[in-house]
Design a protein around this motif. Structure first.
Motif, PDB file in Angstrom:
ATOM      1  N   LYS A   1       9.278  -2.351  49.898  1.00  0.00           N
ATOM      2  CA  LYS A   1       8.262  -1.476  48.978  1.00  0.00           C
ATOM      3  C   LYS A   1       7.007  -2.297  48.962  1.00  0.00           C
ATOM      4  O   LYS A   1       5.861  -1.705  49.041  1.00  0.00           O
ATOM      5  CB  LYS A   1       8.942  -1.130  47.653  1.00  0.00           C
ATOM      6  CG  LYS A   1       8.375   0.163  47.254  1.00  0.00           C
ATOM      7  CD  LYS A   1       9.063   0.412  45.663  1.00  0.00           C
ATOM      8  CE  LYS A   1       8.965   1.774  45.472  1.00  0.00           C
ATOM      9  NZ  LYS A   1       9.437   2.156  44.116  1.00  0.00           N
TER      10      LYS A   1
ATOM     11  N   SER B   1      25.869  -6.891  45.844  1.00  0.00           N
ATOM     12  CA  SER B   1      25.386  -6.180  47.051  1.00  0.00           C
ATOM     13  C   SER B   1      24.401  -5.185  46.572  1.00  0.00           C
ATOM     14  O   SER B   1      23.121  -5.148  47.312  1.00  0.00           O
ATOM     15  CB  SER B   1      26.552  -5.295  47.772  1.00  0.00           C
ATOM     16  OG  SER B   1      27.173  -5.783  48.640  1.00  0.00           O
ATOM     17  N   GLU B   2      24.316  -4.491  45.648  1.00  0.00           N
ATOM     18  CA  GLU B   2      23.535  -3.428  45.247  1.00  0.00           C
ATOM     19  C   GLU B   2      22.215  -4.303  44.716  1.00  0.00           C
ATOM     20  O   GLU B   2      21.001  -3.845  45.023  1.00  0.00           O
ATOM     21  CB  GLU B   2      24.073  -2.892  43.854  1.00  0.00           C
ATOM     22  CG  GLU B   2      24.983  -1.578  44.445  1.00  0.00           C
ATOM     23  CD  GLU B   2      25.787  -0.786  43.142  1.00  0.00           C
ATOM     24  OE1 GLU B   2      25.011  -1.018  41.935  1.00  0.00           O
ATOM     25  OE2 GLU B   2      26.755  -0.312  43.457  1.00  0.00           O
ATOM     26  N   GLU B   3      22.343  -5.474  43.957  1.00  0.00           N
ATOM     27  CA  GLU B   3      21.368  -6.144  43.553  1.00  0.00           C
ATOM     28  C   GLU B   3      20.624  -6.816  44.816  1.00  0.00           C
ATOM     29  O   GLU B   3      19.043  -6.510  44.819  1.00  0.00           O
ATOM     30  CB  GLU B   3      21.768  -7.452  42.903  1.00  0.00           C
ATOM     31  CG  GLU B   3      21.934  -6.929  41.369  1.00  0.00           C
ATOM     32  CD  GLU B   3      22.554  -8.112  40.495  1.00  0.00           C
ATOM     33  OE1 GLU B   3      22.503  -9.527  41.092  1.00  0.00           O
ATOM     34  OE2 GLU B   3      22.995  -8.009  39.529  1.00  0.00           O
ATOM     35  N   ASP B   4      21.058  -7.110  45.883  1.00  0.00           N
ATOM     36  CA  ASP B   4      20.517  -7.722  47.150  1.00  0.00           C
ATOM     37  C   ASP B   4      19.822  -6.277  47.891  1.00  0.00           C
ATOM     38  O   ASP B   4      18.819  -6.549  48.231  1.00  0.00           O
ATOM     39  CB  ASP B   4      21.713  -8.133  48.273  1.00  0.00           C
ATOM     40  CG  ASP B   4      22.226  -9.498  47.623  1.00  0.00           C
ATOM     41  OD1 ASP B   4      21.535 -10.099  46.720  1.00  0.00           O
ATOM     42  OD2 ASP B   4      23.289  -9.916  48.000  1.00  0.00           O
ATOM     43  N   LEU B   5      20.382  -5.184  48.014  1.00  0.00           N
ATOM     44  CA  LEU B   5      20.166  -4.056  48.402  1.00  0.00           C
ATOM     45  C   LEU B   5      18.691  -3.454  47.696  1.00  0.00           C
ATOM     46  O   LEU B   5      17.735  -3.370  48.291  1.00  0.00           O
ATOM     47  CB  LEU B   5      21.149  -2.902  48.491  1.00  0.00           C
ATOM     48  CG  LEU B   5      20.570  -1.406  49.333  1.00  0.00           C
ATOM     49  CD1 LEU B   5      20.199  -2.078  50.801  1.00  0.00           C
ATOM     50  CD2 LEU B   5      21.761  -0.907  49.100  1.00  0.00           C
ATOM     51  N   GLN B   6      18.883  -3.680  46.528  1.00  0.00           N
ATOM     52  CA  GLN B   6      17.634  -3.392  45.727  1.00  0.00           C
ATOM     53  C   GLN B   6      16.553  -4.181  45.755  1.00  0.00           C
ATOM     54  O   GLN B   6      15.389  -4.037  45.942  1.00  0.00           O
ATOM     55  CB  GLN B   6      18.046  -3.321  44.063  1.00  0.00           C
ATOM     56  CG  GLN B   6      17.107  -2.702  43.049  1.00  0.00           C
ATOM     57  CD  GLN B   6      16.824  -1.184  43.531  1.00  0.00           C
ATOM     58  OE1 GLN B   6      17.531  -0.427  43.736  1.00  0.00           O
ATOM     59  NE2 GLN B   6      15.501  -0.921  42.969  1.00  0.00           N
ATOM     60  N   ALA B   7      17.008  -5.738  45.957  1.00  0.00           N
ATOM     61  CA  ALA B   7      15.694  -6.608  46.224  1.00  0.00           C
ATOM     62  C   ALA B   7      15.125  -6.588  47.497  1.00  0.00           C
ATOM     63  O   ALA B   7      14.015  -6.557  47.575  1.00  0.00           O
ATOM     64  CB  ALA B   7      16.511  -7.937  45.948  1.00  0.00           C
TER      65      ALA B   7
ATOM     66  N   MET C   1      14.936  -3.470  49.114  1.00  0.00           N
ATOM     67  CA  MET C   1      14.026  -2.249  49.007  1.00  0.00           C
ATOM     68  C   MET C   1      12.936  -2.649  48.303  1.00  0.00           C
ATOM     69  O   MET C   1      11.941  -2.229  48.716  1.00  0.00           O
ATOM     70  CB  MET C   1      14.990  -1.144  48.288  1.00  0.00           C
ATOM     71  CG  MET C   1      16.185  -0.589  49.054  1.00  0.00           C
ATOM     72  SD  MET C   1      17.050   0.536  48.434  1.00  0.00           S
ATOM     73  CE  MET C   1      15.855   1.735  47.840  1.00  0.00           C
ATOM     74  N   ASP C   2      12.937  -3.427  47.308  1.00  0.00           N
ATOM     75  CA  ASP C   2      11.651  -3.853  46.459  1.00  0.00           C
ATOM     76  C   ASP C   2      10.818  -4.463  47.394  1.00  0.00           C
ATOM     77  O   ASP C   2       9.670  -4.493  47.349  1.00  0.00           O
ATOM     78  CB  ASP C   2      12.142  -4.662  45.352  1.00  0.00           C
ATOM     79  CG  ASP C   2      12.531  -3.540  44.096  1.00  0.00           C
ATOM     80  OD1 ASP C   2      12.535  -2.542  44.118  1.00  0.00           O
ATOM     81  OD2 ASP C   2      13.383  -4.290  43.318  1.00  0.00           O
ATOM     82  N   GLN C   3      11.585  -5.574  48.288  1.00  0.00           N
ATOM     83  CA  GLN C   3      10.589  -6.489  49.202  1.00  0.00           C
ATOM     84  C   GLN C   3      10.036  -5.492  50.314  1.00  0.00           C
ATOM     85  O   GLN C   3       9.077  -5.700  50.523  1.00  0.00           O
ATOM     86  CB  GLN C   3      11.303  -7.604  49.597  1.00  0.00           C
ATOM     87  CG  GLN C   3      10.889  -8.335  50.529  1.00  0.00           C
ATOM     88  CD  GLN C   3      11.734  -9.435  51.220  1.00  0.00           C
ATOM     89  OE1 GLN C   3      12.833  -9.247  51.222  1.00  0.00           O
ATOM     90  NE2 GLN C   3      10.923 -10.219  51.729  1.00  0.00           N
TER      91      GLN C   3
ATOM     92  N   SER D   1      28.086  -5.223  42.913  1.00  0.00           N
ATOM     93  CA  SER D   1      27.001  -5.312  42.282  1.00  0.00           C
ATOM     94  C   SER D   1      25.949  -6.539  42.509  1.00  0.00           C
ATOM     95  O   SER D   1      24.756  -6.112  42.676  1.00  0.00           O
ATOM     96  CB  SER D   1      27.316  -5.434  40.633  1.00  0.00           C
ATOM     97  OG  SER D   1      27.166  -6.978  40.260  1.00  0.00           O
TER      98      SER D   1
END
Length: 161
Positions: free
Chosen positions: A31, A19-25, A27-29, A17
């Motif tokens: 984006k 890692s997923e949050e880091d990955l999501q962050a 991706m958001d960055q 979780s």
């Protein structure tokens, strides 16, 4: 053991979780960066478009100015042409009139030479009326030989002047 495996699976989920949050962050960055880049690109495109439009407006103004100058030049040239054409018509009429006058004068000279003998010919009539002595050329300018020649000129010669 179950608890240990549960604990280890729990920590794995925490890591996943995280890692997923880091990955999501991440991706958001990315984006946001892409959005900012796209906005900047669109702003540059609008600026280029505005500059192109301004250049076209300036070119239209310049072409209109040149067009006005050309129209003025054509108008002036047309006026000059009309004036010269009028003057040429007047000169042609004058040349024609002078040519007719010249022809009339030549006809008069030819008539006088042929019929009356005034220009260099002996007197006509009875010998008792006229003297048979030679006519003094100083006293009678009509007897000069150069006056017996017709005046040679045409309208073409007069058009030169």
């Amino acid at each position: 053991m179950a608890s240990s495996s549960g604990t280890s699976s729990g920590s794995s989920q925490l890591q996943n979780s995280g890692s997923e949050e880091d990955l999501q962050a991440l991706m958001d960055q990315r984006k946001r960066k892409r959005m900012i880049s796209n906005r900047e690109s669109a702003r540059r495109s609008r600026m280029r478009k505005q500059k192109h439009l301004d250049d076209l407006v300036a070119q239209v103004a310049q072409l209109r100015k040149e067009n006005q100058q050309i129209i003025q030049s054509v108008t002036i040239t047309t006026q000059h042409y009309t004036n010269i054409e009028t003057e040429n018509s007047i000169l042609r009429a004058q040349a024609s009139e002078l040519s007719h006058r010249l022809q009339a004068l030549n006809d008069i000279i030819n008539f006088l030479n042929a019929n009356t003998g005034v220009f260099g010919a002996a007197g006509v009539g009875d010998s008792s009326t006229f003297s048979t002595e030679p006519i003094d050329s100083f006293m009678n300018p009509w007897s000069l030989s150069y006056l017996n020649q017709p005046i040679m000129a045409t309208a073409d010669i007069l058009n030169q002047y």
